[in-house]
Design an enzyme around this catalytic site. Structure first.
Site, PDB file in Angstrom:
ATOM      1  N   PHE B  38      42.384  32.776  49.203  1.00  0.00           N
ATOM      2  CA  PHE B  38      42.359  34.230  49.073  1.00  0.00           C
ATOM      3  C   PHE B  38      41.048  34.747  49.642  1.00  0.00           C
ATOM      4  O   PHE B  38      39.968  34.451  49.116  1.00  0.00           O
ATOM      5  CB  PHE B  38      42.529  34.629  47.610  1.00  0.00           C
ATOM      6  N   VAL B  76      39.557  31.125  45.781  1.00  0.00           N
ATOM      7  CA  VAL B  76      39.151  32.489  46.078  1.00  0.00           C
ATOM      8  C   VAL B  76      37.810  32.434  46.803  1.00  0.00           C
ATOM      9  O   VAL B  76      36.875  31.785  46.315  1.00  0.00           O
ATOM     10  CB  VAL B  76      39.001  33.299  44.766  1.00  0.00           C
ATOM     11  N   CYS B  77      37.709  33.095  47.936  1.00  0.00           N
ATOM     12  CA  CYS B  77      36.459  33.089  48.694  1.00  0.00           C
ATOM     13  C   CYS B  77      35.336  33.704  47.854  1.00  0.00           C
ATOM     14  O   CYS B  77      35.421  34.859  47.430  1.00  0.00           O
ATOM     15  CB  CYS B  77      36.600  33.866  50.003  1.00  0.00           C
ATOM     16  N   ILE B  78      34.304  32.920  47.630  1.00  0.00           N
ATOM     17  CA  ILE B  78      33.249  33.359  46.704  1.00  0.00           C
ATOM     18  C   ILE B  78      32.465  34.548  47.261  1.00  0.00           C
ATOM     19  O   ILE B  78      32.144  35.491  46.522  1.00  0.00           O
ATOM     20  CB  ILE B  78      32.319  32.184  46.325  1.00  0.00           C
TER      21      ILE B  78
END
Lengths: 97, 130
Positions: B38, B76-78
């Site tokens: 994501f 999830v892309c941090i």
């Protein structure tokens, strides 16, 4: 190497369809999803562009149905399982985000 | 066949629904999803803070159920999550923020996870935009 091109933006709002048709190869295919299915509206410039050349054209059936657009003879309506199989049939999937 | 699926759009965008339906169809067809990534506005799909109107499809809830049920790797892309305030407990603590929006089954991690998934998968499918 074959590519499945996936469009989701309306062809009346930007140039993605035009750009896609410029680069699409004879072994490639085009899948219209979301608002991109408005390209199936007969008598419009995008519709004429799709019909101007031989094309492996697919349409996500429920997106066309949701917009009350008829599937032309040159296109094949598919569901999600067929979408998955299409993505396997072609070597790459290029989504025009 | 092994799929990597990347989602770039927020939960209320139609493309997020298409991504979920594609992912469900892929598993139903006997295929494997090596990772869901994501990215950009896609991080909102992992947010537990999203309140969806009752007459609309609750995508964050459906993604959560889907990832949990099939024990998928939902990353999830941090960096995208931090700038959008979609934090897990660890990041909220690190940056002294009150709101924690992401928990199980999601993992916040770097873009390298997308690259890694693409190496492992036979196909990368991206969903986003409209």
């Amino acid at each position: 190497m074959s590519t499945l091109h996936v469009l989701s933006h309306s062809p009346f709002g930007d140039d993605r369809l035009t750009s896609c048709l410029r680069v699409i190869g004879t072994n490639d295919a085009l899948l219209l999803t979301g608002d991109a299915v408005y390209a199936l509206q007969p008598g419009t410039a995008p519709f004429n562009a799709l019909n101007a050349r031989p094309l492996n054209l697919f349409v996500l059936a429920e997106d066309a149905q949701a917009r009350a657009l008829a599937i032309p003879d040159a296109a094949r309506a598919i569901d999600y399982p067929a979408f998955v199989e299409l993505s396997i049939h072609y070597d790459k999937v290029n989504s025009w985000l | 066949m092994k799929f990597a699926i990347a989602l770039f759009s927020a939960a209320h965008a139609p493309s997020s629904r298409r991504a979920l339906l594609f992912a469900q169809a892929a598993l139903a067809g006997g295929h494997e999803i090596v990772r869901l990534f994501f990215y950009q506005d896609g991080v909102y799909n992992a947010s537990g803070s999203v309140v969806t109107p009752q007459d609309e499809q609750d995508l964050p809830k459906q993604w959560r159920a889907f990832v949990s049920e099939h024990q998928l790797d939902g990353v999830v892309c941090i960096a995208a999550a931090l700038r959008r305030g979609v934090l897990n407990e660890e990041e909220a603590g690190r940056y002294q923020r009150d709101a924690v929006a992401v928990g199980v089954p999601w993992e916040l991690s770097g873009l390298g996870q997308l690259h890694d998934a693409v190496q492992d998968a036979d196909r990368l499918i991206c969903f986003g935009g409209a």
